[in-house]
Motif scaffolding. Sequence first.
Motif, PDB file in Angstrom:
ATOM      1  N   PRO A   1       5.726   5.390 -68.271  1.00 31.82           N
ATOM      2  CA  PRO A   1       4.904   4.199 -68.436  1.00 31.82           C
ATOM      3  C   PRO A   1       4.841   3.495 -67.089  1.00 31.82           C
ATOM      4  O   PRO A   1       5.821   3.481 -66.359  1.00 31.82           O
ATOM      5  N   GLY A   2       3.707   2.971 -66.743  1.00 29.76           N
ATOM      6  CA  GLY A   2       3.549   2.395 -65.412  1.00 29.76           C
ATOM      7  C   GLY A   2       3.347   0.898 -65.416  1.00 29.76           C
ATOM      8  O   GLY A   2       3.200   0.271 -66.459  1.00 29.76           O
ATOM      9  N   ARG A   3       3.367   0.356 -64.232  1.00 36.37           N
ATOM     10  CA  ARG A   3       3.092  -1.061 -64.005  1.00 36.37           C
ATOM     11  C   ARG A   3       2.122  -1.115 -62.834  1.00 36.37           C
ATOM     12  O   ARG A   3       2.318  -0.403 -61.841  1.00 36.37           O
ATOM     13  N   ASP A   4       1.074  -1.910 -62.944  1.00 39.69           N
ATOM     14  CA  ASP A   4       0.080  -1.966 -61.875  1.00 39.69           C
ATOM     15  C   ASP A   4       0.723  -2.258 -60.522  1.00 39.69           C
ATOM     16  O   ASP A   4       1.581  -3.136 -60.411  1.00 39.69           O
ATOM     17  N   ALA A   5       0.282  -1.505 -59.521  1.00 41.28           N
ATOM     18  CA  ALA A   5       0.775  -1.687 -58.156  1.00 41.28           C
ATOM     19  C   ALA A   5       0.275  -3.020 -57.616  1.00 41.28           C
ATOM     20  O   ALA A   5      -0.887  -3.384 -57.814  1.00 41.28           O
ATOM     21  N   ARG A   6       1.152  -3.727 -56.928  1.00 42.88           N
ATOM     22  CA  ARG A   6       0.767  -5.019 -56.349  1.00 42.88           C
ATOM     23  C   ARG A   6       0.016  -4.800 -55.043  1.00 42.88           C
ATOM     24  O   ARG A   6       0.442  -4.007 -54.199  1.00 42.88           O
ATOM     25  N   PRO A   7      -1.089  -5.514 -54.854  1.00 39.66           N
ATOM     26  CA  PRO A   7      -1.796  -5.426 -53.568  1.00 39.66           C
ATOM     27  C   PRO A   7      -0.894  -5.947 -52.451  1.00 39.66           C
ATOM     28  O   PRO A   7      -0.078  -6.843 -52.668  1.00 39.66           O
ATOM     29  N   ALA A   8      -1.045  -5.375 -51.260  1.00 36.32           N
ATOM     30  CA  ALA A   8      -0.225  -5.776 -50.122  1.00 36.32           C
ATOM     31  C   ALA A   8      -1.101  -6.392 -49.042  1.00 36.32           C
ATOM     32  O   ALA A   8      -2.210  -5.937 -48.802  1.00 36.32           O
ATOM     33  N   GLY A   9      -0.576  -7.406 -48.418  1.00 40.14           N
ATOM     34  CA  GLY A   9      -1.254  -8.022 -47.287  1.00 40.14           C
ATOM     35  C   GLY A   9      -0.842  -7.336 -45.998  1.00 40.14           C
ATOM     36  O   GLY A   9      -0.592  -6.129 -45.977  1.00 40.14           O
ATOM     37  N   HIS A  10      -0.736  -8.104 -44.945  1.00 44.26           N
ATOM     38  CA  HIS A  10      -0.317  -7.590 -43.639  1.00 44.26           C
ATOM     39  C   HIS A  10       0.854  -8.425 -43.140  1.00 44.26           C
ATOM     40  O   HIS A  10       0.896  -9.632 -43.358  1.00 44.26           O
TER      41      HIS A  10
ATOM     42  N   ASP B   1       6.618   0.225 -42.932  1.00 47.52           N
ATOM     43  CA  ASP B   1       7.934  -0.305 -43.282  1.00 47.52           C
ATOM     44  C   ASP B   1       8.065  -1.668 -42.626  1.00 47.52           C
ATOM     45  O   ASP B   1       8.074  -1.767 -41.390  1.00 47.52           O
ATOM     46  N   TRP B   2       8.149  -2.709 -43.455  1.00 45.48           N
ATOM     47  CA  TRP B   2       8.223  -4.067 -42.939  1.00 45.48           C
ATOM     48  C   TRP B   2       9.675  -4.453 -42.668  1.00 45.48           C
ATOM     49  O   TRP B   2      10.596  -3.911 -43.299  1.00 45.48           O
ATOM     50  N   PRO B   3       9.903  -5.406 -41.771  1.00 42.15           N
ATOM     51  CA  PRO B   3      11.277  -5.827 -41.449  1.00 42.15           C
ATOM     52  C   PRO B   3      12.074  -6.325 -42.644  1.00 42.15           C
ATOM     53  O   PRO B   3      13.294  -6.216 -42.664  1.00 42.15           O
ATOM     54  N   ASP B   4      11.413  -6.857 -43.674  1.00 47.95           N
ATOM     55  CA  ASP B   4      12.147  -7.365 -44.848  1.00 47.95           C
ATOM     56  C   ASP B   4      12.478  -6.268 -45.859  1.00 47.95           C
ATOM     57  O   ASP B   4      12.999  -6.539 -46.931  1.00 47.95           O
TER      58      ASP B   4
ATOM     59  N   VAL C   1       4.865  -0.480 -47.728  1.00 47.19           N
ATOM     60  CA  VAL C   1       3.465  -0.591 -48.112  1.00 47.19           C
ATOM     61  C   VAL C   1       2.802   0.759 -47.905  1.00 47.19           C
ATOM     62  O   VAL C   1       2.970   1.386 -46.861  1.00 47.19           O
ATOM     63  N   TYR C   2       2.088   1.209 -48.925  1.00 41.97           N
ATOM     64  CA  TYR C   2       1.309   2.447 -48.828  1.00 41.97           C
ATOM     65  C   TYR C   2      -0.150   2.084 -48.651  1.00 41.97           C
ATOM     66  O   TYR C   2      -0.669   1.220 -49.358  1.00 41.97           O
ATOM     67  N   GLU C   3      -0.803   2.759 -47.729  1.00 44.97           N
ATOM     68  CA  GLU C   3      -2.248   2.654 -47.614  1.00 44.97           C
ATOM     69  C   GLU C   3      -2.793   3.937 -48.222  1.00 44.97           C
ATOM     70  O   GLU C   3      -2.488   5.038 -47.761  1.00 44.97           O
ATOM     71  N   VAL C   4      -3.562   3.788 -49.302  1.00 43.49           N
ATOM     72  CA  VAL C   4      -4.025   4.947 -50.064  1.00 43.49           C
ATOM     73  C   VAL C   4      -5.537   4.946 -50.166  1.00 43.49           C
ATOM     74  O   VAL C   4      -6.189   3.910 -50.042  1.00 43.49           O
TER      75      VAL C   4
ATOM     76  N   LEU D   1     -13.883  13.395 -58.016  1.00 43.54           N
ATOM     77  CA  LEU D   1     -12.544  13.283 -57.449  1.00 43.54           C
ATOM     78  C   LEU D   1     -12.588  13.542 -55.947  1.00 43.54           C
ATOM     79  O   LEU D   1     -13.091  14.563 -55.494  1.00 43.54           O
ATOM     80  N   GLY D   2     -12.086  12.600 -55.171  1.00 40.55           N
ATOM     81  CA  GLY D   2     -12.010  12.746 -53.720  1.00 40.55           C
ATOM     82  C   GLY D   2     -13.248  12.291 -52.975  1.00 40.55           C
ATOM     83  O   GLY D   2     -13.252  12.255 -51.752  1.00 40.55           O
ATOM     84  N   GLU D   3     -14.322  11.924 -53.673  1.00 41.20           N
ATOM     85  CA  GLU D   3     -15.561  11.491 -53.015  1.00 41.20           C
ATOM     86  C   GLU D   3     -15.605   9.975 -52.904  1.00 41.20           C
ATOM     87  O   GLU D   3     -15.250   9.266 -53.833  1.00 41.20           O
ATOM     88  N   GLY D   4     -16.090   9.482 -51.779  1.00 44.62           N
ATOM     89  CA  GLY D   4     -16.253   8.039 -51.589  1.00 44.62           C
ATOM     90  C   GLY D   4     -14.952   7.270 -51.684  1.00 44.62           C
ATOM     91  O   GLY D   4     -14.910   6.190 -52.266  1.00 44.62           O
ATOM     92  N   LEU D   5     -13.873   7.827 -51.121  1.00 43.29           N
ATOM     93  CA  LEU D   5     -12.560   7.190 -51.231  1.00 43.29           C
ATOM     94  C   LEU D   5     -12.597   5.754 -50.702  1.00 43.29           C
ATOM     95  O   LEU D   5     -13.176   5.486 -49.656  1.00 43.29           O
ATOM     96  N   ARG D   6     -11.961   4.869 -51.444  1.00 49.13           N
ATOM     97  CA  ARG D   6     -11.857   3.464 -51.035  1.00 49.13           C
ATOM     98  C   ARG D   6     -10.429   3.187 -50.602  1.00 49.13           C
ATOM     99  O   ARG D   6      -9.477   3.647 -51.225  1.00 49.13           O
ATOM    100  N   ARG D   7     -10.286   2.423 -49.552  1.00 52.33           N
ATOM    101  CA  ARG D   7      -8.981   2.100 -48.966  1.00 52.33           C
ATOM    102  C   ARG D   7      -8.316   0.965 -49.762  1.00 52.33           C
ATOM    103  O   ARG D   7      -8.948  -0.045 -50.046  1.00 52.33           O
ATOM    104  N   HIS D   8      -7.043   1.174 -50.125  1.00 54.64           N
ATOM    105  CA  HIS D   8      -6.260   0.160 -50.833  1.00 54.64           C
ATOM    106  C   HIS D   8      -4.886   0.078 -50.186  1.00 54.64           C
ATOM    107  O   HIS D   8      -4.303   1.101 -49.825  1.00 54.64           O
ATOM    108  N   ARG D   9      -4.355  -1.121 -50.081  1.00 54.71           N
ATOM    109  CA  ARG D   9      -2.985  -1.335 -49.597  1.00 54.71           C
ATOM    110  C   ARG D   9      -2.164  -1.795 -50.790  1.00 54.71           C
ATOM    111  O   ARG D   9      -2.502  -2.779 -51.432  1.00 54.71           O
TER     112      ARG D   9
END
Length: 181
Positions: free
Chosen positions: A84-93, A132-135, A139-142, A151-159
């Motif tokens: 069972p999963g939990r939605d991934a949290r968006p990451a900033g910078h 890998d952040w200092p804290d 963060v994965y950029e996918v 599948l695999g077409e028009g990939l959108r960038r997510h952090r």
Amino acid sequence: MTGLSRDAEVIDRLPCTLLPVVRWLGPREERAVTVRLDGREQHALAVEEYDYGDRTAYRIRLRDDRTIRVWWDDGAMRWGWLPPGRDARPAGHWPEPKAVRRRWWPEREGWPALWVHTGGRWREAWLWGREDWPDGTVVYEVGMTPAGAQLGEGLRRHRRVYDPRSVQPRRYGAREDGSPA
């Protein structure tokens, strides 16, 4: 991560009153299922479906090739082999870019395949980069395929912030339900 809450009810003999509609699932239709038996979750394949109108039973084949029949129960079974999963949290910078360690994977053939839980379900993704952040945050950029695209077409960038409840490795050629693509 919450697992299944109870054991599946194994059926010794299917009821004969009100004959069920039986659907034989061929090799391409078998569906992966996670079922709890004897207190632990196991992977199986659903190979037959028995529809009684108000209840449904399945004949499932376990990894050791035993087959058993069980009543469908949301607390004892779920489709697919992913947890069972939990939605991934968006990451900033990170505010100081030089303090971040980064790794990038080469074009297409080298991208590791992932499942990312977003919008309430697991979706196919490819890992483009890792920070890998200092804290200690990772963060994965996918890249993810937009809904309705091939599948695999028009990939959108997510952090996304890495968390094993929201990111899982994916074998090439496997669907969310565990069946081959």
